[in-house]
Design a protein around this motif. Structure first.
Motif, PDB file in Angstrom:
ATOM      1  N   UNK A 114     -35.799 -45.389 -33.221  1.00  0.00           N
ATOM      2  CA  UNK A 114     -35.745 -45.239 -31.988  1.00  0.00           C
ATOM      3  C   UNK A 114     -36.710 -46.834 -31.454  1.00  0.00           C
ATOM      4  N   UNK A 115     -37.637 -46.824 -32.161  1.00  0.00           N
ATOM      5  CA  UNK A 115     -38.476 -48.051 -31.643  1.00  0.00           C
ATOM      6  C   UNK A 115     -37.805 -49.312 -32.161  1.00  0.00           C
ATOM      7  N   UNK A 116     -37.080 -49.380 -33.069  1.00  0.00           N
ATOM      8  CA  UNK A 116     -36.208 -50.509 -33.429  1.00  0.00           C
ATOM      9  C   UNK A 116     -35.354 -50.879 -32.374  1.00  0.00           C
ATOM     10  N   UNK A 117     -34.319 -49.794 -32.019  1.00  0.00           N
ATOM     11  CA  UNK A 117     -33.543 -49.986 -30.847  1.00  0.00           C
ATOM     12  C   UNK A 117     -34.094 -50.287 -29.505  1.00  0.00           C
ATOM     13  N   UNK A 118     -35.443 -50.132 -29.191  1.00  0.00           N
ATOM     14  CA  UNK A 118     -36.221 -50.349 -28.197  1.00  0.00           C
ATOM     15  C   UNK A 118     -36.903 -51.618 -28.469  1.00  0.00           C
ATOM     16  N   UNK A 119     -36.506 -52.556 -29.362  1.00  0.00           N
ATOM     17  CA  UNK A 119     -37.155 -53.662 -29.393  1.00  0.00           C
ATOM     18  C   UNK A 119     -38.882 -53.840 -29.608  1.00  0.00           C
ATOM     19  N   UNK A 124     -41.841 -49.894 -35.150  1.00  0.00           N
ATOM     20  CA  UNK A 124     -40.626 -49.461 -35.837  1.00  0.00           C
ATOM     21  C   UNK A 124     -40.951 -49.683 -37.372  1.00  0.00           C
ATOM     22  N   UNK A 125     -41.403 -50.837 -37.799  1.00  0.00           N
ATOM     23  CA  UNK A 125     -41.782 -51.283 -39.152  1.00  0.00           C
ATOM     24  C   UNK A 125     -42.975 -50.204 -39.687  1.00  0.00           C
ATOM     25  N   UNK A 126     -43.460 -50.220 -38.634  1.00  0.00           N
ATOM     26  CA  UNK A 126     -44.808 -49.188 -39.326  1.00  0.00           C
ATOM     27  C   UNK A 126     -44.282 -47.777 -39.638  1.00  0.00           C
ATOM     28  N   UNK A 127     -43.485 -47.357 -38.837  1.00  0.00           N
ATOM     29  CA  UNK A 127     -42.604 -45.915 -38.944  1.00  0.00           C
ATOM     30  C   UNK A 127     -41.740 -46.041 -40.256  1.00  0.00           C
ATOM     31  N   UNK A 128     -41.443 -46.839 -40.217  1.00  0.00           N
ATOM     32  CA  UNK A 128     -40.166 -46.948 -41.505  1.00  0.00           C
ATOM     33  C   UNK A 128     -40.955 -47.119 -42.703  1.00  0.00           C
ATOM     34  N   UNK A 129     -42.005 -47.968 -42.875  1.00  0.00           N
ATOM     35  CA  UNK A 129     -42.895 -47.959 -43.923  1.00  0.00           C
ATOM     36  C   UNK A 129     -43.549 -46.727 -44.262  1.00  0.00           C
ATOM     37  N   UNK A 130     -44.058 -45.864 -43.196  1.00  0.00           N
ATOM     38  CA  UNK A 130     -44.575 -44.506 -43.613  1.00  0.00           C
ATOM     39  C   UNK A 130     -43.480 -43.754 -44.139  1.00  0.00           C
ATOM     40  N   UNK A 155     -34.912 -54.003 -44.621  1.00  0.00           N
ATOM     41  CA  UNK A 155     -34.448 -54.887 -44.982  1.00  0.00           C
ATOM     42  C   UNK A 155     -34.018 -55.970 -43.702  1.00  0.00           C
ATOM     43  N   UNK A 156     -33.532 -55.410 -42.870  1.00  0.00           N
ATOM     44  CA  UNK A 156     -33.236 -56.021 -41.372  1.00  0.00           C
ATOM     45  C   UNK A 156     -34.298 -56.582 -40.832  1.00  0.00           C
ATOM     46  N   UNK A 157     -35.446 -55.824 -40.745  1.00  0.00           N
ATOM     47  CA  UNK A 157     -36.626 -56.049 -40.240  1.00  0.00           C
ATOM     48  C   UNK A 157     -37.349 -57.253 -40.908  1.00  0.00           C
ATOM     49  N   UNK A 158     -37.391 -57.225 -42.219  1.00  0.00           N
ATOM     50  CA  UNK A 158     -38.034 -58.353 -43.226  1.00  0.00           C
ATOM     51  C   UNK A 158     -37.039 -59.641 -43.053  1.00  0.00           C
TER      52      UNK A 158
END
Length: 184
Positions: A114-119, A124-130, A155-158
């Motif tokens: 949700x945060x990724x698509x909200x830019x 988003x990275x924090x929650x994905x890493x968790x 992968x996309x974020x990095x």
């Protein structure tokens, strides 16, 4: 009088449990449709929210499930703030009462999405890493859905931040957990 009161409370409780159990079953059926419509999603959302409210005091796991699914419906319609509130409430209920790693994983995954698509990429990275940390600490856990999505998103974020080696690592992880039966 005490016996009668106890009986009526038990009967009322069973009726409510039965009623919201039926609502949850119908909401889940609509949620799982192959080709949902705006109307079926709206009905499922209303039922999930009603069940979450009713079950919140007695059946925390059911309330959590409803919050996550209602959040997913909101996210599907790009109502990210509404989705995030429900994911956070699911995390709150889990942290206070249930303490399930799979609930944390799902809430973190969907919050990240949700945060990724909200830019809001850093969050988003924090929650994905968790979510990734939970998946790494529970290898082979079949209750952790969409790990391919999780690792592909990281992968996309990095990749977007020009950390190509880390992006490659996550894309390779995504390939490892992707079912061979899924189309390219």
């Amino acid at each position: 009088i005490i016996v009668l009161t106890s009986f009526l409370v038990t009967l009322f409780s069973q009726t409510n449990n039965s009623q919201y159990g039926q609502w949850h079953k119908e909401a889940t059926r609509l949620y799982d449709l192959e080709e949902p419509t705006e109307q079926t999603d709206s009905t499922a959302l209303a039922l999930f929210l009603k069940v979450a409210e009713m079950a919140g005091s007695t059946d925390k796991e059911l309330a959590i499930d409803c919050c996550i699914k209602a959040g997913n419906i909101h996210q599907g319609y790009r109502r990210f703030d509404d989705a995030n509130k429900l994911y956070h409430y699911a995390l709150y209920l889990n942290n206070q009462f249930v303490k399930s790693n799979s609930v944390k994983y799902e809430a973190f995954l969907y919050l990240g999405s949700s945060l990724y698509f909200s830019n809001v990429i850093d969050s988003a990275q924090h929650y994905f890493e968790a979510a990734s940390a939970i998946a790494i600490n529970n290898p082979g856990d079949k209750h952790l859905p969409e790990q391919d999505r999780l690792y592909n998103s990281l992968g996309a974020i990095y990749y977007e931040s020009a950390n190509f080696q880390q992006a490659k690592n996550y894309f390779e992880k995504a390939l490892l957990v992707t079912s061979p039966s899924i189309d390219e």
